[in-house]
Design a protein around this motif. Structure first.
Motif, PDB file in Angstrom:
ATOM      1  N   MET A   1       0.655  -1.194   0.098  1.00 29.80           N
ATOM      2  CA  MET A   1       0.070  -0.131   0.022  1.00 29.80           C
ATOM      3  C   MET A   1       0.976   1.330   0.058  1.00 29.80           C
ATOM      4  SD  MET A   1      -3.082  -1.067  -0.255  1.00 29.80           S
ATOM      5  CE  MET A   1      -3.886   0.435   0.208  1.00 29.80           C
ATOM      6  N   ALA A   2       2.029   1.283   0.533  1.00 24.18           N
ATOM      7  CA  ALA A   2       3.072   2.206   0.582  1.00 24.18           C
ATOM      8  C   ALA A   2       3.774   2.628  -0.754  1.00 24.18           C
ATOM      9  CB  ALA A   2       3.880   2.266   1.775  1.00 24.18           C
ATOM     10  N   HIS A   3       4.131   1.654  -1.261  1.00 22.38           N
ATOM     11  CA  HIS A   3       4.784   1.718  -2.469  1.00 22.38           C
ATOM     12  C   HIS A   3       4.135   0.839  -3.545  1.00 22.38           C
ATOM     13  CE1 HIS A   3       7.891   3.125  -0.147  1.00 22.38           C
ATOM     14  NE2 HIS A   3       7.917   2.090   0.704  1.00 22.38           N
ATOM     15  N   ARG A   4       3.963   1.554  -4.998  1.00 24.68           N
ATOM     16  CA  ARG A   4       3.119   1.036  -5.888  1.00 24.68           C
ATOM     17  C   ARG A   4       3.748  -0.033  -6.692  1.00 24.68           C
ATOM     18  NH1 ARG A   4       1.244   6.963  -8.381  1.00 24.68           N
ATOM     19  NH2 ARG A   4       0.323   7.615  -6.280  1.00 24.68           N
ATOM     20  N   ASP A   5       5.136  -0.145  -6.709  1.00 29.47           N
ATOM     21  CA  ASP A   5       5.802  -1.184  -7.285  1.00 29.47           C
ATOM     22  C   ASP A   5       5.666  -2.509  -6.564  1.00 29.47           C
ATOM     23  OD1 ASP A   5       6.524   0.499  -9.240  1.00 29.47           O
ATOM     24  OD2 ASP A   5       8.604   0.977  -8.414  1.00 29.47           O
ATOM     25  N   ASP A   6       5.329  -2.540  -5.369  1.00 29.27           N
ATOM     26  CA  ASP A   6       5.194  -3.744  -4.556  1.00 29.27           C
ATOM     27  C   ASP A   6       3.764  -4.187  -4.483  1.00 29.27           C
ATOM     28  OD1 ASP A   6       7.873  -3.779  -3.991  1.00 29.27           O
ATOM     29  OD2 ASP A   6       7.393  -2.502  -2.122  1.00 29.27           O
ATOM     30  N   ARG A   7       2.861  -3.645  -5.195  1.00 32.39           N
ATOM     31  CA  ARG A   7       1.376  -4.075  -5.312  1.00 32.39           C
ATOM     32  C   ARG A   7       0.969  -4.865  -6.341  1.00 32.39           C
ATOM     33  NH1 ARG A   7      -0.635   1.821  -5.186  1.00 32.39           N
ATOM     34  NH2 ARG A   7       0.466   1.855  -3.251  1.00 32.39           N
ATOM     35  N   HIS A   8       1.834  -4.975  -7.619  1.00 35.26           N
ATOM     36  CA  HIS A   8       1.541  -5.723  -8.828  1.00 35.26           C
ATOM     37  C   HIS A   8       2.403  -7.013  -9.119  1.00 35.26           C
ATOM     38  CE1 HIS A   8      -1.052  -2.524  -9.350  1.00 35.26           C
ATOM     39  NE2 HIS A   8      -0.431  -1.620  -9.356  1.00 35.26           N
ATOM     40  N   TRP A   9       1.942  -7.708  -9.912  1.00 35.52           N
ATOM     41  CA  TRP A   9       2.778  -8.896 -10.276  1.00 35.52           C
ATOM     42  C   TRP A   9       3.704  -8.524 -11.533  1.00 35.52           C
ATOM     43  CZ3 TRP A   9       3.008 -13.404  -7.664  1.00 35.52           C
ATOM     44  CH2 TRP A   9       1.981 -13.498  -6.739  1.00 35.52           C
ATOM     45  N   VAL A  10       3.222  -7.824 -12.419  1.00 33.98           N
ATOM     46  CA  VAL A  10       3.693  -7.534 -13.681  1.00 33.98           C
ATOM     47  C   VAL A  10       3.932  -6.241 -14.197  1.00 33.98           C
ATOM     48  CG1 VAL A  10       3.870  -9.938 -14.798  1.00 33.98           C
ATOM     49  CG2 VAL A  10       1.927  -8.197 -15.220  1.00 33.98           C
ATOM     50  N   TYR A  11       2.922  -5.464 -13.959  1.00 30.54           N
ATOM     51  CA  TYR A  11       2.517  -4.005 -14.264  1.00 30.54           C
ATOM     52  C   TYR A  11       3.844  -3.237 -13.823  1.00 30.54           C
ATOM     53  CZ  TYR A  11       0.811   0.467 -15.536  1.00 30.54           C
ATOM     54  OH  TYR A  11       0.961   1.732 -15.898  1.00 30.54           O
ATOM     55  N   HIS A  12       4.445  -2.440 -14.641  1.00 30.10           N
ATOM     56  CA  HIS A  12       5.432  -1.601 -14.540  1.00 30.10           C
ATOM     57  C   HIS A  12       6.527  -2.187 -14.046  1.00 30.10           C
ATOM     58  CE1 HIS A  12       6.907   2.556 -13.377  1.00 30.10           C
ATOM     59  NE2 HIS A  12       6.228   2.869 -14.427  1.00 30.10           N
ATOM     60  N   ARG A  13       6.871  -3.384 -14.583  1.00 24.73           N
ATOM     61  CA  ARG A  13       8.090  -4.193 -14.037  1.00 24.73           C
ATOM     62  C   ARG A  13       9.009  -4.703 -15.091  1.00 24.73           C
ATOM     63  NH1 ARG A  13       8.923  -6.147  -9.080  1.00 24.73           N
ATOM     64  NH2 ARG A  13       9.540  -8.449 -10.008  1.00 24.73           N
ATOM     65  N   ALA A  14       8.985  -4.001 -16.275  1.00 24.21           N
ATOM     66  CA  ALA A  14       9.794  -4.219 -17.695  1.00 24.21           C
ATOM     67  C   ALA A  14      11.085  -4.663 -17.147  1.00 24.21           C
ATOM     68  CB  ALA A  14       9.483  -3.126 -18.540  1.00 24.21           C
ATOM     69  N   GLY A  15      11.742  -5.612 -17.525  1.00 21.92           N
ATOM     70  CA  GLY A  15      13.149  -5.705 -17.468  1.00 21.92           C
ATOM     71  C   GLY A  15      13.275  -6.465 -16.001  1.00 21.92           C
ATOM     72  N   LEU A  16      12.429  -6.504 -15.315  1.00 21.74           N
ATOM     73  CA  LEU A  16      12.587  -6.936 -13.978  1.00 21.74           C
ATOM     74  C   LEU A  16      11.954  -8.558 -13.609  1.00 21.74           C
ATOM     75  CD1 LEU A  16      11.303  -4.319 -11.553  1.00 21.74           C
ATOM     76  CD2 LEU A  16      13.702  -4.832 -11.960  1.00 21.74           C
ATOM     77  N   PRO A  17      12.889  -9.287 -12.913  1.00 14.94           N
ATOM     78  CA  PRO A  17      12.538 -10.943 -12.907  1.00 14.94           C
ATOM     79  C   PRO A  17      11.010 -10.978 -12.629  1.00 14.94           C
ATOM     80  CG  PRO A  17      13.726 -10.337 -10.988  1.00 14.94           C
ATOM     81  CD  PRO A  17      13.929  -9.248 -12.008  1.00 14.94           C
ATOM     82  N   CYS A  18      10.392 -12.008 -13.215  1.00 11.43           N
ATOM     83  CA  CYS A  18       9.045 -12.264 -12.617  1.00 11.43           C
ATOM     84  C   CYS A  18       9.084 -12.715 -11.323  1.00 11.43           C
ATOM     85  CB  CYS A  18       8.436 -13.349 -13.589  1.00 11.43           C
ATOM     86  SG  CYS A  18       7.002 -14.243 -13.129  1.00 11.43           S
ATOM     87  N   ARG A  19       7.727 -12.341 -10.583  1.00 12.72           N
ATOM     88  CA  ARG A  19       7.834 -12.764  -9.222  1.00 12.72           C
ATOM     89  C   ARG A  19       7.724 -14.314  -8.926  1.00 12.72           C
ATOM     90  NH1 ARG A  19       7.165  -8.126  -6.212  1.00 12.72           N
ATOM     91  NH2 ARG A  19       6.332  -6.378  -7.161  1.00 12.72           N
ATOM     92  N   GLU A  20       7.175 -14.744  -9.941  1.00 14.77           N
ATOM     93  CA  GLU A  20       7.041 -16.429  -9.802  1.00 14.77           C
ATOM     94  C   GLU A  20       8.097 -17.242 -10.374  1.00 14.77           C
ATOM     95  OE1 GLU A  20       3.959 -18.436  -9.053  1.00 14.77           O
ATOM     96  OE2 GLU A  20       4.128 -16.757  -7.781  1.00 14.77           O
ATOM     97  N   CYS A  21       8.649 -16.760 -11.808  1.00 19.84           N
ATOM     98  CA  CYS A  21       9.601 -17.739 -12.350  1.00 19.84           C
ATOM     99  C   CYS A  21      11.046 -17.101 -12.607  1.00 19.84           C
ATOM    100  CB  CYS A  21       8.985 -18.406 -13.612  1.00 19.84           C
ATOM    101  SG  CYS A  21       8.954 -17.104 -15.029  1.00 19.84           S
ATOM    102  N   GLY A  22      11.063 -15.922 -12.240  1.00 21.14           N
ATOM    103  CA  GLY A  22      12.410 -15.153 -12.650  1.00 21.14           C
ATOM    104  C   GLY A  22      12.501 -14.663 -13.918  1.00 21.14           C
ATOM    105  N   THR A  23      11.956 -15.127 -15.023  1.00 28.65           N
ATOM    106  CA  THR A  23      12.025 -14.654 -16.342  1.00 28.65           C
ATOM    107  C   THR A  23      11.541 -13.063 -16.315  1.00 28.65           C
ATOM    108  OG1 THR A  23      11.095 -16.897 -17.170  1.00 28.65           O
ATOM    109  CG2 THR A  23      11.108 -14.965 -18.665  1.00 28.65           C
ATOM    110  N   GLU A  24      12.489 -12.547 -17.258  1.00 33.90           N
ATOM    111  CA  GLU A  24      12.312 -10.902 -17.591  1.00 33.90           C
ATOM    112  C   GLU A  24      11.081 -10.675 -17.959  1.00 33.90           C
ATOM    113  OE1 GLU A  24      14.563  -8.082 -20.458  1.00 33.90           O
ATOM    114  OE2 GLU A  24      16.023  -8.905 -18.954  1.00 33.90           O
ATOM    115  N   ILE A  25      10.434  -9.658 -17.136  1.00 33.46           N
ATOM    116  CA  ILE A  25       9.069  -9.175 -17.738  1.00 33.46           C
ATOM    117  C   ILE A  25       9.124  -8.460 -19.052  1.00 33.46           C
ATOM    118  CG2 ILE A  25       7.027  -7.861 -17.060  1.00 33.46           C
ATOM    119  CD1 ILE A  25       7.214 -10.404 -15.629  1.00 33.46           C
ATOM    120  N   VAL A  26       8.324  -8.687 -19.914  1.00 38.51           N
ATOM    121  CA  VAL A  26       8.286  -8.061 -21.316  1.00 38.51           C
ATOM    122  C   VAL A  26       7.662  -6.778 -21.247  1.00 38.51           C
ATOM    123  CG1 VAL A  26       7.662  -8.432 -23.666  1.00 38.51           C
ATOM    124  CG2 VAL A  26       8.954 -10.201 -22.653  1.00 38.51           C
TER     125      VAL A  26
END
Length: 332
Positions: free
Chosen positions: A290-315
């Motif tokens: 709730m305090a940080h928007r980057d911590d409340r989504h699975w993939v949105y706004h996470r381009a280039g970061l590892p997937c929270r589930e499998c570690g693959t780079e988010i496209v």
């Protein structure tokens, strides 16, 4: 662009603070002068949202239709009675999709947003509250009444103690009941409007007859109402669905699960004011989200970061000129 949860929250604020009251309507910017003249002196009877559109009924079967578009927002000022339809009586708000968790309402994110408090327990406060894609408390800037005009205000609705200023909408027009019905008839189902079972059948049928990518169909407001860029990316990930899959090829059970997921996510968004799409967080993780928007989504706004589930780079790619985030492994 404000997604469905924000518009429902705005409609609830209008409903709670203006229904039964006679308004002074004006268009300080001048672009809605004729419409404001029609509304001036009328009493508000109802406010409702369908997807990303809001409809306010006045006397004489006169309606106001507002679509905020990309840049529109409402600012509320005065003795605002905050909506309490989804808050507990003691001022604390539980999480719709978080098991066994009760989180205090005073949580500010890194953008200064306190969306939990903005729709919390009923209380009279002299505040300014900005309602758009994110609901931001602007603070008690002035006790001057009426509050000064700030920026380009398309429409001001004013009572003795409450003021609502509309800025930058895509649509702001006076309509007849027939015109309102015609607009709503063109919209897809909204989980918070009407029977959710009927809505589910409409959603499934609408998707199954289209040979168009599901990532496009979720943004088509004639197929389903209220979903925007954030909810699209998150719902597709939660369904483990490739965004390029044609609608007609998506399994029916997957579509039904997606509709029910939208029912849950929209309800949570209205309750919290945040597009919270991660489930079963412990209290501390939920507070961080709730305090940080980057911590409340699975993939949105996470381009280039590892997937929270499998570690693959988010496209990140473009679909219909809008940014689409997805995991090429989890959503293969």
């Amino acid at each position: 662009m404000p997604e469905g949860h924000s518009v429902h929250r705005i409609a609830r604020q209008i409903e709670r603070n203006f229904v039964g009251k006679t308004v002074t309507a004006s268009s300080p910017q001048g672009r809605f002068h004729e419409g404001a003249a029609i509304l001036d002196g009328l009493t508000v009877r109802e406010a409702k949202a369908v997807g990303k559109q809001m409809f306010v009924e006045f006397d004489d079967q006169t309606w106001l239709r507002v679509h905020l578009g990309l840049y529109g927002a409402w600012d509320f000022a005065g003795e605002i009675l905050m909506d309490a339809t989804i808050a507990s009586a003691n001022g604390r708000m539980g999480q719709t999709n978080q098991r066994g968790t009760d989180v205090e309402a005073s949580i500010f994110d890194d953008a200064g947003e306190n969306s939990l408090a903005s729709i919390g327990a009923p209380r009279n406060t002299r505040v300014n509250v900005r309602m758009s894609e994110q609901t931001k408390g602007l603070g008690d800037e002035s006790l001057q009444w009426p509050p000064p005009i700030v920026g380009t205000v398309r429409l001001r609705l004013l009572t003795d103690d409450v003021c609502a200023d509309l800025r930058g909408p895509t649509a702001c027009e006076v309509q007849t009941p027939e015109e309102v019905a015609a607009v709503i008839a063109k919209l897809g189902p909204d989980p918070l409007v009407g029977d959710t079972t009927v809505g589910e059948e409409r959603f499934v049928a609408g998707v199954k007859r289209r040979n168009v990518a599901i990532g496009q169909l979720l943004m088509d407001q004639s197929i389903v109402s209220g979903i925007g860029n954030v909810y699209r990316a998150e719902m597709l990930f939660r369904a483990a669905l490739n965004p390029h899959t044609p609608g007609k090829d998506v399994r029916e059970d997957t579509l039904r699960a997606m509709w029910r997921d939208w029912v849950q996510l929209l309800s949570t968004g209205v309750e919290t004011g945040q597009m919270m799409t991660m489930d079963d967080l412990d209290p501390e993780a939920y507070r961080r989200a709730m305090a940080h928007r980057d911590d409340r989504h699975w993939v949105y706004h996470r381009a280039g970061l590892p997937c929270r589930e499998c570690g693959t780079e988010i496209v990140l790619e473009e679909m219909q000129a809008r940014k689409l985030y997805w995991c090429p492994r989890c959503q293969a």
